[in-house]
Design an enzyme around this catalytic site. Structure first.
Site, mmCIF file in Angstrom:
data_model
loop_
_atom_site.group_PDB
_atom_site.id
_atom_site.type_symbol
_atom_site.label_atom_id
_atom_site.label_comp_id
_atom_site.label_asym_id
_atom_site.label_seq_id
_atom_site.Cartn_x
_atom_site.Cartn_y
_atom_site.Cartn_z
ATOM 1 N N ARG A 51 -91.353 64.310 81.840
ATOM 2 C CA ARG A 51 -92.505 65.050 81.292
ATOM 3 C C ARG A 51 -92.096 66.498 81.058
ATOM 4 O O ARG A 51 -92.428 67.103 80.053
ATOM 5 C CB ARG A 51 -93.732 64.969 82.212
ATOM 6 C CG ARG A 51 -94.848 65.882 81.718
ATOM 7 C CD ARG A 51 -96.243 65.629 82.306
ATOM 8 N NE ARG A 51 -96.265 65.053 83.624
ATOM 9 C CZ ARG A 51 -95.955 65.705 84.753
ATOM 10 N NH1 ARG A 51 -95.600 66.979 84.707
ATOM 11 N NH2 ARG A 51 -95.997 65.100 85.921
ATOM 12 N N TYR A 103 -107.843 69.222 58.106
ATOM 13 C CA TYR A 103 -107.684 67.834 58.526
ATOM 14 C C TYR A 103 -108.868 67.427 59.404
ATOM 15 O O TYR A 103 -109.237 68.144 60.331
ATOM 16 C CB TYR A 103 -106.361 67.714 59.295
ATOM 17 C CG TYR A 103 -106.107 66.330 59.823
ATOM 18 C CD1 TYR A 103 -105.816 65.278 58.961
ATOM 19 C CD2 TYR A 103 -106.169 66.054 61.182
ATOM 20 C CE1 TYR A 103 -105.582 64.006 59.433
ATOM 21 C CE2 TYR A 103 -105.934 64.783 61.668
ATOM 22 C CZ TYR A 103 -105.647 63.769 60.788
ATOM 23 O OH TYR A 103 -105.434 62.501 61.272
ATOM 24 N N ASP A 175 -100.877 75.351 60.373
ATOM 25 C CA ASP A 175 -100.558 73.921 60.295
ATOM 26 C C ASP A 175 -99.708 73.733 59.040
ATOM 27 O O ASP A 175 -100.205 73.850 57.920
ATOM 28 C CB ASP A 175 -101.870 73.120 60.227
ATOM 29 C CG ASP A 175 -101.652 71.606 60.181
ATOM 30 O OD1 ASP A 175 -100.537 71.180 59.804
ATOM 31 O OD2 ASP A 175 -102.594 70.860 60.512
ATOM 32 N N LYS A 200 -96.026 62.881 59.631
ATOM 33 C CA LYS A 200 -96.093 62.890 58.177
ATOM 34 C C LYS A 200 -94.697 63.134 57.586
ATOM 35 O O LYS A 200 -93.841 62.307 57.763
ATOM 36 C CB LYS A 200 -97.122 63.933 57.729
ATOM 37 C CG LYS A 200 -98.436 63.905 58.546
ATOM 38 C CD LYS A 200 -99.248 62.648 58.375
ATOM 39 C CE LYS A 200 -100.365 62.481 59.405
ATOM 40 N NZ LYS A 200 -101.291 63.611 59.515
HETATM 41 C C1 LIG Z 1 -102.237 64.107 60.462
HETATM 42 C C2 LIG Z 1 -102.526 65.545 60.539
HETATM 43 C C3 LIG Z 1 -102.823 66.164 61.753
HETATM 44 C C4 LIG Z 1 -102.928 65.390 63.049
HETATM 45 O O1 LIG Z 1 -101.686 64.870 63.428
HETATM 46 P P1 LIG Z 1 -101.505 63.487 64.247
HETATM 47 O O2 LIG Z 1 -100.031 63.354 64.322
HETATM 48 O O3 LIG Z 1 -102.179 62.417 63.454
HETATM 49 O O4 LIG Z 1 -102.162 63.703 65.561
HETATM 50 C C5 LIG Z 1 -103.053 67.518 61.746
HETATM 51 N N1 LIG Z 1 -103.001 68.244 60.614
HETATM 52 C C6 LIG Z 1 -102.729 67.682 59.420
HETATM 53 C C7 LIG Z 1 -102.684 68.528 58.197
HETATM 54 C C8 LIG Z 1 -102.485 66.313 59.343
HETATM 55 O O5 LIG Z 1 -102.229 65.765 58.157
#
Ligand SMILES: *Cc1c(COP(=O)(O)O)cnc(C)c1O
Length: 384
Positions: A51, A103, A175, A200
């Site tokens: 962890r 998101y 982000d 992604k």
């Molecule tokens: C998918 C996504 C998230 C969340 O990420 P997870 O890996 O699904 O928890 C946050 N911000 C954006 C822009 C995303 O496309």
């Protein structure tokens, strides 16, 4: 040559990476272990318990730091787990100013989990950074920016927001999931924290759920490491390995995502049945100039609405698509189509989501790296 001096297209492959010490394995072994032998209490080789740290995760964290031009990387069990760690820097009573068009899961985390703990979130449009200042007071501790926004592809001027954040000594988190560091480097533009859903584009193959944070400043990194270890939403060794492998081809994939994205955005814009296409590469996009300045390309995320489009029309199109798979998520090698109002953004109240343009007729595409002619042919048969 240290990996700090490398150009981006080499950092993706070599940044922060060294052959494994034990046998010289070029790819880091998947250290599928929870614990590590000690010769005497506290006598270990840098790893005690997975962890706190795991060598495969460390390799990914070093790669993340390198490709985002930061100093410290942290890998989490998901993008939302990474965001959760950032918000845990705050205390009850603190306030956050966040992009409104973001998101859906991020909105849910902020409004349904952290509001309960006494943190206040202001969701506002940030295309005009001057509008942000009105929401700043002495309780404001964090500005959360997502750009390009999801799914409306609005562009927020990171440098302008960072100047504002610095003036008021507020943290700025960006982000960077949609753009990736191939297209946009928020730390260089003045952000304090970069966040990724590595699920992604970084992973890139729709086979893993992982999140990441990158920062420059050591004191901030230490606080986040403390939260990562204390809350425990870490990324496992197998998932770390998969994201590392994905990052090695990030630059070549992104190049193709951008080429295909441009071809499809233009195809849609010239289609008689299409009302509007949202893509930051168009000259008439309201923040095209900022996109051109802060991004190295415009990516493969595109949203559109059909003329007189209704909920029904949108559903019909996404159901008819064959090569574009109807699915949540984005950023993989394969093309995906989504209906934000009923899928990714269903957790945002209708009134709230329509204010930012996420109407029932909106369709979002994550353009993959297939042959663009095949993708256009698929859209042609679905739109008719
Ligand atoms: C998918 C996504 C998230 C969340 O990420 P997870 O890996 O699904 O928890 C946050 N911000 C954006 C822009 C995303 O496309």
């Amino acid at each position: 040559m240290g990996s700090k001096d490398l150009k981006f297209n080499s950092k993706t492959i070599h940044g922060g990476q060294k052959p494994d010490k034990a046998y010289g394995a070029v790819m880091p072994p998947i250290y599928q272990t929870s614990t590590y032998a000690q010769s005497t209490p506290g006598g270990h080789k840098g790893f005690e318990y997975s962890r706190s740290a795991n060598p495969t995760r460390t390799a990914l964290e070093n790669s993340l730091a390198s490709i985002e031009y930061g100093q410290f990387g942290l890998a989490f069990a998901s993008g939302l787990a990474a965001m959760d760690a950032v918000i845990k820097l705050l205390n009850p009573g603190d306030e956050v100013i966040s992009t409104n068009d973001l998101y859906g899961g991020s909105y849910r985390l902020f409004s349904q989990i952290f509001e309960k703990y006494g943190i206040t979130f202001h969701f506002i449009g940030m295309q005009d950074p001057n509008k942000i200042e009105a929401y700043i007071n002495d309780k404001t501790k964090l500005i959360w920016v997502e750009t390009p926004t999801n799914p409306m592809m609005n562009i927020i001027d990171i440098k302008a927001v960072s100047q504002l954040a610095k003036k008021h000594a507020i943290l700025l988190a960006v982000d960077n999931t949609f753009a990736t560091p191939y297209l946009q480097r928020p730390l260089d533009l003045g952000a304090d924290i970069v966040m990724h859903s590595a699920t992604k584009y970084l992973g890139g193959h729709s086979d893993v759920v992982v999140g990441g944070l990158v920062v420059k400043e050591e004191a901030l990194a230490q606080k986040l490491y403390f939260i990562q270890n204390a809350s425990g939403a870490v990324c496992g060794p197998m998932d770390s390995f998969l994201v590392l492998r994905g990052i090695k081809t990030l630059h070549v994939r992104m190049q193709r995502h951008c080429e295909n994205g441009e071809a499809i955005a233009n195809y849609l814009a010239n289609h008689p049945k299409i009302e509007k296409v949202y893509w930051p590469g168009f000259e008439d996009h309201p923040n095209h100039d900022i996109a051109k300045e802060q991004m190295n390309g415009f990516g493969g995320m595109i949203s559109f609405i059909t003329k007189g489009g209704s909920y029904k029309d949108a559903i019909k199109i996404v159901e008819k698509l064959q090569l574009f798979t109807l699915a949540e998520s984005l950023g993989g090698v394969e093309s995906l189509a989504g209906h934000p109002a009923s899928m990714t953004h269903a957790s945002i109240p209708k009134e709230e989501r329509e204010k930012s343009g996420v109407i029932d007729a909106l369709i979002r595409l994550s353009v993959g790296i297939e042959d663009k002619d095949d993708l256009i042919a698929d859209l042609e048969q679905a739109i008719g």
